[in-house]
Structure formats: structure tokens, C-alpha cells
Design a protein around this motif. Sequence first.
Motif, short mmCIF file in Angstrom:
data_model
loop_
_atom_site.label_atom_id
_atom_site.label_comp_id
_atom_site.label_asym_id
_atom_site.label_seq_id
_atom_site.Cartn_x
_atom_site.Cartn_y
_atom_site.Cartn_z
N GLY A 1 0.81 -1.20 0.00
CA GLY A 1 0.00 0.00 0.00
C GLY A 1 0.85 1.24 0.00
O GLY A 1 2.06 1.19 -0.26
N LEU A 2 0.19 2.35 0.31
CA LEU A 2 0.86 3.65 0.36
C LEU A 2 1.14 4.01 1.81
O LEU A 2 0.23 3.95 2.65
CB LEU A 2 -0.03 4.71 -0.29
CG LEU A 2 0.44 6.17 -0.18
CD1 LEU A 2 1.75 6.35 -0.94
CD2 LEU A 2 -0.64 7.10 -0.73
N VAL A 3 2.37 4.38 2.08
CA VAL A 3 2.75 4.74 3.44
C VAL A 3 3.71 5.92 3.37
O VAL A 3 4.45 6.07 2.38
CB VAL A 3 3.39 3.53 4.16
CG1 VAL A 3 4.69 3.10 3.48
CG2 VAL A 3 3.60 3.81 5.63
N GLY B 1 7.00 5.30 8.08
CA GLY B 1 5.88 4.46 8.46
C GLY B 1 6.20 2.98 8.38
O GLY B 1 7.34 2.58 8.09
N SER B 2 5.18 2.17 8.62
CA SER B 2 5.34 0.72 8.66
C SER B 2 4.27 0.03 7.83
O SER B 2 3.16 0.57 7.67
CB SER B 2 5.25 0.22 10.11
OG SER B 2 6.29 0.75 10.90
N PRO C 1 11.97 6.14 1.03
CA PRO C 1 11.54 6.19 -0.38
C PRO C 1 12.16 5.09 -1.23
O PRO C 1 11.50 4.57 -2.14
CB PRO C 1 12.02 7.59 -0.82
CG PRO C 1 12.02 8.40 0.43
CD PRO C 1 12.46 7.44 1.52
N GLU C 2 13.38 4.73 -0.91
CA GLU C 2 14.05 3.69 -1.70
C GLU C 2 13.51 2.28 -1.44
O GLU C 2 13.91 1.34 -2.12
CB GLU C 2 15.56 3.71 -1.46
CG GLU C 2 15.98 3.66 -0.01
CD GLU C 2 16.25 5.04 0.57
OE1 GLU C 2 15.49 5.99 0.28
OE2 GLU C 2 17.23 5.15 1.35
N ASP C 3 12.63 2.14 -0.47
CA ASP C 3 11.97 0.85 -0.24
C ASP C 3 10.79 0.64 -1.17
O ASP C 3 10.24 -0.47 -1.24
CB ASP C 3 11.48 0.75 1.22
CG ASP C 3 12.62 0.73 2.22
OD1 ASP C 3 12.47 1.37 3.27
OD2 ASP C 3 13.64 0.07 1.95
N GLN D 1 2.39 -4.09 -4.32
CA GLN D 1 3.05 -2.80 -4.49
C GLN D 1 3.20 -2.08 -3.16
O GLN D 1 2.24 -1.95 -2.40
CB GLN D 1 2.24 -1.92 -5.45
CG GLN D 1 2.80 -0.52 -5.66
CD GLN D 1 4.05 -0.52 -6.51
OE1 GLN D 1 4.09 -1.10 -7.59
NE2 GLN D 1 5.11 0.14 -6.02
N VAL D 2 4.41 -1.60 -2.90
CA VAL D 2 4.66 -0.74 -1.74
C VAL D 2 5.11 0.62 -2.26
O VAL D 2 6.08 0.72 -3.01
CB VAL D 2 5.74 -1.34 -0.83
CG1 VAL D 2 6.13 -0.35 0.26
CG2 VAL D 2 5.24 -2.65 -0.21
#
Length: 118
Positions: free
Chosen positions: A9-11, A15-16, A87-89, A113-114
Motif C-alpha cells: 500500500g501507500l505509506v 511508516g510501517s 523512499p528507496e523501499d 506494491q509498496v
Amino acid sequence: VQLQASGGGLVQVGGSLRLSCSASERTDRTYLMGWFRQAPGKERELVATINWNGAGTYYADSVKGRFVSSNDNAKNTVYLQMNSLKPEDAAVYYCAAKSYDRPTFDYWGQGTQVTVSS
């Protein structure tokens, strides 16, 4: 074995998220489970692995201290707890399984998707 990944999801940065990978059959004692990710324009990379007994876990240097893999053999499910996201995750994350007598991960989930927003 069929694998189904979920939990992306969107984080926001910092965040976790917890990813889950459900298997269609028992994976303990049979498969090494792995988490991979692939960002646009980059090669797929191994993020973490976990044995059936939870021992001998591997983490890529880029996620050490932030990501934790775990398993629940009763549910045929492995998890990837991702903390302090950067962001690079951001990537599509895949779970995979490798038979202990095989050299490669032969079974793959569909990816989740992350997205990490700054």
C-alpha cells in the motif's frame, strides 16, 4: 505450492507495513521462503529469507534493523514487517519459495506494491 502476497500500500516515510504471504500448502520443513523486491528500472533483489523454524534469517544490508521476517506455520503464512520505511523501499514485493534441495526460488507470488511517499 502457490503463493499469494498481500499487504502492500501507500505509506509515508518512516511508516510501517506488514506484508503477508499465504501458501497453498505446508511450507515448513520443505521450503525456504524469501521476500524479493523490484523497483522500476532496477533488478529484482533479495530482501529477506526465513527458514521453517524461523532460524537462519537473512536480510539485505539495506533493510537490516528495519525489516523483520517471521512465519506462522499453522497458517502456512510468512510475514515481512517493514518499519522506518524509506523512499528507496518503494517497489513491488514478491514472496517466493525454494525447495531445500533446489538451488533457485521456483515458486513466486504475484507481487504487492509498496509506495513510500515523502
